[in-house]
Design a protein around this motif. Sequence first.
Motif, PDB file in Angstrom:
ATOM      1  N   VAL A  18     -41.981  65.015  33.852  1.00 27.50           N
ATOM      2  CA  VAL A  18     -41.704  63.669  34.343  1.00 27.50           C
ATOM      3  C   VAL A  18     -43.022  62.999  34.721  1.00 27.50           C
ATOM      4  O   VAL A  18     -43.862  63.612  35.375  1.00 27.50           O
ATOM      5  N   ASP A 114     -44.327  58.897  26.742  1.00 27.29           N
ATOM      6  CA  ASP A 114     -43.365  57.899  27.218  1.00 27.29           C
ATOM      7  C   ASP A 114     -42.306  57.603  26.163  1.00 27.29           C
ATOM      8  O   ASP A 114     -41.144  57.380  26.486  1.00 27.29           O
ATOM      9  N   ARG A 116     -40.826  59.513  24.141  1.00 26.86           N
ATOM     10  CA  ARG A 116     -39.801  60.555  24.040  1.00 26.86           C
ATOM     11  C   ARG A 116     -39.007  60.719  25.338  1.00 26.86           C
ATOM     12  O   ARG A 116     -38.178  61.614  25.441  1.00 26.86           O
ATOM     13  N   SER A 117     -39.257  59.891  26.324  1.00 27.54           N
ATOM     14  CA  SER A 117     -38.580  60.013  27.619  1.00 27.54           C
ATOM     15  C   SER A 117     -37.105  59.653  27.521  1.00 27.54           C
ATOM     16  O   SER A 117     -36.735  58.680  26.866  1.00 27.54           O
ATOM     17  N   VAL A 118     -36.292  60.470  28.167  1.00 26.86           N
ATOM     18  CA  VAL A 118     -34.849  60.235  28.294  1.00 26.86           C
ATOM     19  C   VAL A 118     -34.461  60.538  29.738  1.00 26.86           C
ATOM     20  O   VAL A 118     -35.240  61.122  30.491  1.00 26.86           O
ATOM     21  N   ASN A 119     -33.253  60.154  30.114  1.00 27.76           N
ATOM     22  CA  ASN A 119     -32.795  60.453  31.464  1.00 27.76           C
ATOM     23  C   ASN A 119     -32.557  61.957  31.610  1.00 27.76           C
ATOM     24  O   ASN A 119     -31.884  62.563  30.781  1.00 27.76           O
ATOM     25  N   ILE A 120     -33.108  62.535  32.666  1.00 28.09           N
ATOM     26  CA  ILE A 120     -32.957  63.955  32.946  1.00 28.09           C
ATOM     27  C   ILE A 120     -31.899  64.109  34.047  1.00 28.09           C
ATOM     28  O   ILE A 120     -32.134  63.707  35.189  1.00 28.09           O
ATOM     29  N   GLU A 124     -32.409  62.839  37.795  1.00 25.68           N
ATOM     30  CA  GLU A 124     -32.103  61.401  37.745  1.00 25.68           C
ATOM     31  C   GLU A 124     -33.372  60.566  37.591  1.00 25.68           C
ATOM     32  O   GLU A 124     -33.536  59.525  38.232  1.00 25.68           O
ATOM     33  N   GLN A 125     -34.278  61.039  36.735  1.00 27.07           N
ATOM     34  CA  GLN A 125     -35.493  60.317  36.368  1.00 27.07           C
ATOM     35  C   GLN A 125     -35.666  60.446  34.865  1.00 27.07           C
ATOM     36  O   GLN A 125     -35.096  61.332  34.236  1.00 27.07           O
ATOM     37  N   ASP A 126     -36.500  59.580  34.304  1.00 28.44           N
ATOM     38  CA  ASP A 126     -36.822  59.717  32.884  1.00 28.44           C
ATOM     39  C   ASP A 126     -37.906  60.754  32.715  1.00 28.44           C
ATOM     40  O   ASP A 126     -38.838  60.839  33.517  1.00 28.44           O
ATOM     41  N   GLY A 127     -37.761  61.544  31.653  1.00 31.13           N
ATOM     42  CA  GLY A 127     -38.738  62.587  31.375  1.00 31.13           C
ATOM     43  C   GLY A 127     -38.510  63.160  29.993  1.00 31.13           C
ATOM     44  O   GLY A 127     -37.700  62.659  29.210  1.00 31.13           O
TER      45      GLY A 127
END
Length: 131
Positions: A18, A114, A116-120, A124-127
């Motif tokens: 993240v 950035d 490839r970031s999706v919600n984790i 509850e953050q993008d990563g």
Amino acid sequence: MKKDIEIPVDENVFVAAVKESNGELLAENWYVYVINARHTYIETVIVVSKGYGDAAKTSTIRRSIEIMPARSFQKIELLPENLLALENEFFITFFADGKLYERKCVFKANSISDARSVNIPVLEQDGVWAY
């Protein structure tokens, strides 16, 4: 005998990176988290990490976490920009339900970005997920 030892692979413990702001360094950095998405706690968690590539490799780092409650996460490592070009491997072992489990998670070289970031979930953050 060794062939009789069964260590199951757990599919509900993950590793994700993240991007977070660091006020002290006045920069954004990628941090690696272990995520326990199980509905039960895990204990005696050992994380062994290393990075490697064609021209370089990192030291092997070992960490332990005594207990992780159900549906929780723990920050374990900063990944500086120069290490994102390496394959970064995280091997996790832990006890749950009276058994020893393991999981190997790898960030492929240059896969942390950035784009490839999706919600984790749980975090509850993008990563970016390790596979």
